[in-house]
Scaffold this motif. Structure first.
Motif, PDB file in Angstrom:
ATOM      1  N   SER A 171      72.945 -67.063 -71.957  1.00 16.23           N
ATOM      2  CA  SER A 171      74.309 -67.767 -71.735  1.00 16.23           C
ATOM      3  C   SER A 171      75.537 -66.808 -71.281  1.00 16.23           C
ATOM      4  CB  SER A 171      74.649 -68.535 -73.035  1.00 16.23           C
ATOM      5  OG  SER A 171      73.763 -69.380 -73.390  1.00 16.23           O
ATOM      6  N   ILE A 172      75.475 -65.846 -71.824  1.00 17.31           N
ATOM      7  CA  ILE A 172      76.442 -64.930 -71.572  1.00 17.31           C
ATOM      8  C   ILE A 172      76.406 -64.582 -70.140  1.00 17.31           C
ATOM      9  CG2 ILE A 172      77.374 -62.398 -71.692  1.00 17.31           C
ATOM     10  CD1 ILE A 172      76.563 -62.558 -74.693  1.00 17.31           C
ATOM     11  N   PHE A 173      75.148 -64.168 -69.506  1.00 20.54           N
ATOM     12  CA  PHE A 173      75.107 -63.719 -68.128  1.00 20.54           C
ATOM     13  C   PHE A 173      75.022 -64.943 -67.137  1.00 20.54           C
ATOM     14  CE2 PHE A 173      72.812 -59.911 -69.487  1.00 20.54           C
ATOM     15  CZ  PHE A 173      73.535 -58.945 -68.522  1.00 20.54           C
ATOM     16  N   PHE A 174      74.799 -66.242 -67.806  1.00 23.59           N
ATOM     17  CA  PHE A 174      75.152 -67.618 -66.910  1.00 23.59           C
ATOM     18  C   PHE A 174      76.726 -67.547 -66.698  1.00 23.59           C
ATOM     19  CE2 PHE A 174      75.425 -71.953 -66.044  1.00 23.59           C
ATOM     20  CZ  PHE A 174      74.583 -72.324 -65.145  1.00 23.59           C
ATOM     21  N   SER A 175      77.306 -67.341 -67.889  1.00 25.56           N
ATOM     22  CA  SER A 175      78.729 -67.557 -67.605  1.00 25.56           C
ATOM     23  C   SER A 175      79.292 -66.578 -66.564  1.00 25.56           C
ATOM     24  CB  SER A 175      79.583 -67.472 -69.081  1.00 25.56           C
ATOM     25  OG  SER A 175      80.881 -67.704 -69.007  1.00 25.56           O
ATOM     26  N   LEU A 210      80.658 -70.925 -76.075  1.00 26.98           N
ATOM     27  CA  LEU A 210      80.489 -69.162 -75.436  1.00 26.98           C
ATOM     28  C   LEU A 210      80.755 -69.220 -74.204  1.00 26.98           C
ATOM     29  CD1 LEU A 210      79.785 -66.610 -76.370  1.00 26.98           C
ATOM     30  CD2 LEU A 210      77.375 -66.809 -75.948  1.00 26.98           C
ATOM     31  N   ILE A 211      80.124 -69.916 -73.393  1.00 19.84           N
ATOM     32  CA  ILE A 211      80.253 -70.098 -71.644  1.00 19.84           C
ATOM     33  C   ILE A 211      81.789 -70.170 -71.488  1.00 19.84           C
ATOM     34  CG2 ILE A 211      79.485 -70.932 -69.590  1.00 19.84           C
ATOM     35  CD1 ILE A 211      76.703 -71.455 -71.113  1.00 19.84           C
ATOM     36  N   ILE A 212      82.478 -71.061 -72.086  1.00 20.96           N
ATOM     37  CA  ILE A 212      83.791 -71.526 -71.863  1.00 20.96           C
ATOM     38  C   ILE A 212      84.665 -70.024 -72.292  1.00 20.96           C
ATOM     39  CG2 ILE A 212      85.779 -72.994 -72.262  1.00 20.96           C
ATOM     40  CD1 ILE A 212      83.385 -75.422 -72.563  1.00 20.96           C
ATOM     41  N   ILE A 213      84.314 -69.873 -73.391  1.00 22.77           N
ATOM     42  CA  ILE A 213      85.345 -68.548 -73.991  1.00 22.77           C
ATOM     43  C   ILE A 213      85.232 -67.525 -73.119  1.00 22.77           C
ATOM     44  CG2 ILE A 213      85.528 -66.790 -75.718  1.00 22.77           C
ATOM     45  CD1 ILE A 213      84.651 -69.200 -77.841  1.00 22.77           C
ATOM     46  N   ILE A 214      83.907 -67.034 -72.374  1.00 27.04           N
ATOM     47  CA  ILE A 214      83.781 -66.017 -71.630  1.00 27.04           C
ATOM     48  C   ILE A 214      84.729 -66.271 -70.295  1.00 27.04           C
ATOM     49  CG2 ILE A 214      82.277 -64.617 -69.954  1.00 27.04           C
ATOM     50  CD1 ILE A 214      80.144 -65.221 -72.238  1.00 27.04           C
ATOM     51  N   GLN A 215      84.747 -67.433 -69.911  1.00 32.47           N
ATOM     52  CA  GLN A 215      85.692 -67.988 -68.657  1.00 32.47           C
ATOM     53  C   GLN A 215      86.919 -67.588 -68.992  1.00 32.47           C
ATOM     54  OE1 GLN A 215      84.302 -68.688 -65.790  1.00 32.47           O
ATOM     55  NE2 GLN A 215      82.477 -68.146 -66.603  1.00 32.47           N
ATOM     56  N   ILE A 216      87.473 -68.068 -70.294  1.00 31.37           N
ATOM     57  CA  ILE A 216      88.800 -67.889 -70.570  1.00 31.37           C
ATOM     58  C   ILE A 216      89.279 -66.337 -70.823  1.00 31.37           C
ATOM     59  CG2 ILE A 216      90.434 -68.229 -72.192  1.00 31.37           C
ATOM     60  CD1 ILE A 216      88.817 -70.819 -72.868  1.00 31.37           C
ATOM     61  N   ILE A 217      88.312 -65.614 -71.292  1.00 34.88           N
ATOM     62  CA  ILE A 217      88.756 -64.218 -71.347  1.00 34.88           C
ATOM     63  C   ILE A 217      88.681 -63.485 -70.076  1.00 34.88           C
ATOM     64  CG2 ILE A 217      87.747 -61.961 -72.292  1.00 34.88           C
ATOM     65  CD1 ILE A 217      86.540 -63.474 -74.619  1.00 34.88           C
ATOM     66  N   LEU A 218      87.941 -63.948 -69.359  1.00 35.70           N
ATOM     67  CA  LEU A 218      87.824 -63.286 -67.772  1.00 35.70           C
ATOM     68  C   LEU A 218      89.262 -63.588 -67.085  1.00 35.70           C
ATOM     69  CD1 LEU A 218      84.118 -63.528 -67.016  1.00 35.70           C
ATOM     70  CD2 LEU A 218      85.241 -61.339 -67.265  1.00 35.70           C
TER      71      LEU A 218
END
Length: 297
Positions: A171-175, A210-218
């Motif tokens: 999921s991390i890599f997908f995000s 988790l996918i959404i959070i990674i998008q927000i952090i970036l």
């Protein structure tokens, strides 16, 4: 004897310990030969460099980040990746270095795809040879340096970890892939279904968060300054594509290609095909509706 050797390399998975290293060396040689002998074709590289130049100079408003082909329409991960590429290639001027970097990306991409094929054991070893013969893929990586190359590498890494049931890493890599180019979302329905089948609804919900959070952090540098501009441009679902770049739909003519009617037909067709395959993919569970009921029951 020759026939048995051919059969061994073509159909026996034990031969992969020899086939994969040979193909890897072949790909290195072919890639270097292409860079040296085939002329580089400029399409998007200069525009990429122009789009990230503003970011490197301190601009955070996505509406002001643009290049010769128009405004920046890729998420934050793209900005970071191509800012690094701009820096390491002398403001994008060292095209030869960029091509060699993308050769490295291509080789890593090929290794991951080979690992996926090997893991599934769904095809005979000779199929791996076909993966090395695509003129278009070599061109996209070494002669075009498109952002699709990085996005697809991250997707394939995600799929590899998905096959190994490492769903958090997957999921991390997908995000991360989505952060390079929004069209990766086309993989999401199948990705979501596989997660639900493997982990159930609630853990899948955690992975989506988790996918959404990674998008927000970036996207933090843009969200804390000009959030509306970022959301409008980085995920511009209403964008109309330029007719001059189409290949598959050129026969329709520009008027039909840019029409709202065609866009709606394609969207509805896509959703119907997804629904059709959803019934097929859930046949083991007794059908789509039974599967949905069992997940949330």
């Amino acid at each position: 004897k020759i026939k048995s050797i051919i059969q061994y390399f073509a159909f026996d998975h034990a031969s992969l310990k020899w086939t994969v290293p040979i193909l890897f060396v072949f790909e290195i040689a072919l890639g270097l030969l292409m860079i040296r002998k085939v002329a580089y074709t400029e399409i998007d590289w200069i525009a990429y460099m122009q789009e990230v130049e503003g970011f490197m100079n301190g601009e955070r408003d996505y509406l002001n980040l643009r290049g010769d082909t128009g405004p920046l329409v890729y998420p934050a991960g793209f900005v970071y990746c191509f800012s690094f590429l701009r820096w390491i290639t002398n403001e994008g001027k060292n095209i030869l270095l960029a091509q060699h970097i993308f050769l490295g990306i291509y080789l890593l991409n090929q290794v991951i795809v080979w690992l996926i094929y090997i893991k599934t054991k769904s095809t005979p070893p000779w199929v791996l040879i076909l993966l090395c013969l695509s003129k278009r893929i070599h061109s996209i990586f070494m002669l075009r340096c498109f952002n699709d190359c990085i996005a697809m590498l991250l997707v394939y890494i995600s799929i590899y970890f998905l096959l190994n049931r490492r769903h958090i890493i997957s999921s991390i890599f997908f995000s991360l892939a989505i952060s390079i180019k929004m069209n990766i979302l086309l993989f999401f329905p199948g990705f979501l279904l596989l997660l639900v089948k493997a982990e159930g609804a609630w853990f899948t919900l955690f992975l989506i968060i988790l996918i959404i959070i990674i998008q927000i952090i970036l996207a933090i540098p843009f969200l804390i300054t000009f959030p509306k501009s970022y959301l409008i441009k980085a995920f511009e679902f209403s964008r109309v594509f330029s007719f001059e770049w189409t290949v598959n739909f050129r026969f329709l003519g520009e008027e039909i290609f840019i029409s709202k009617q065609l866009a709606n037909i394609l969207l509805i067709s896509h959703l119907l095909i997804l629904l059709l395959f959803a019934f097929k993919w859930c046949s083991y569970e007794g059908g789509l509706f039974k599967f949905i009921t069992s997940v949330w029951g």
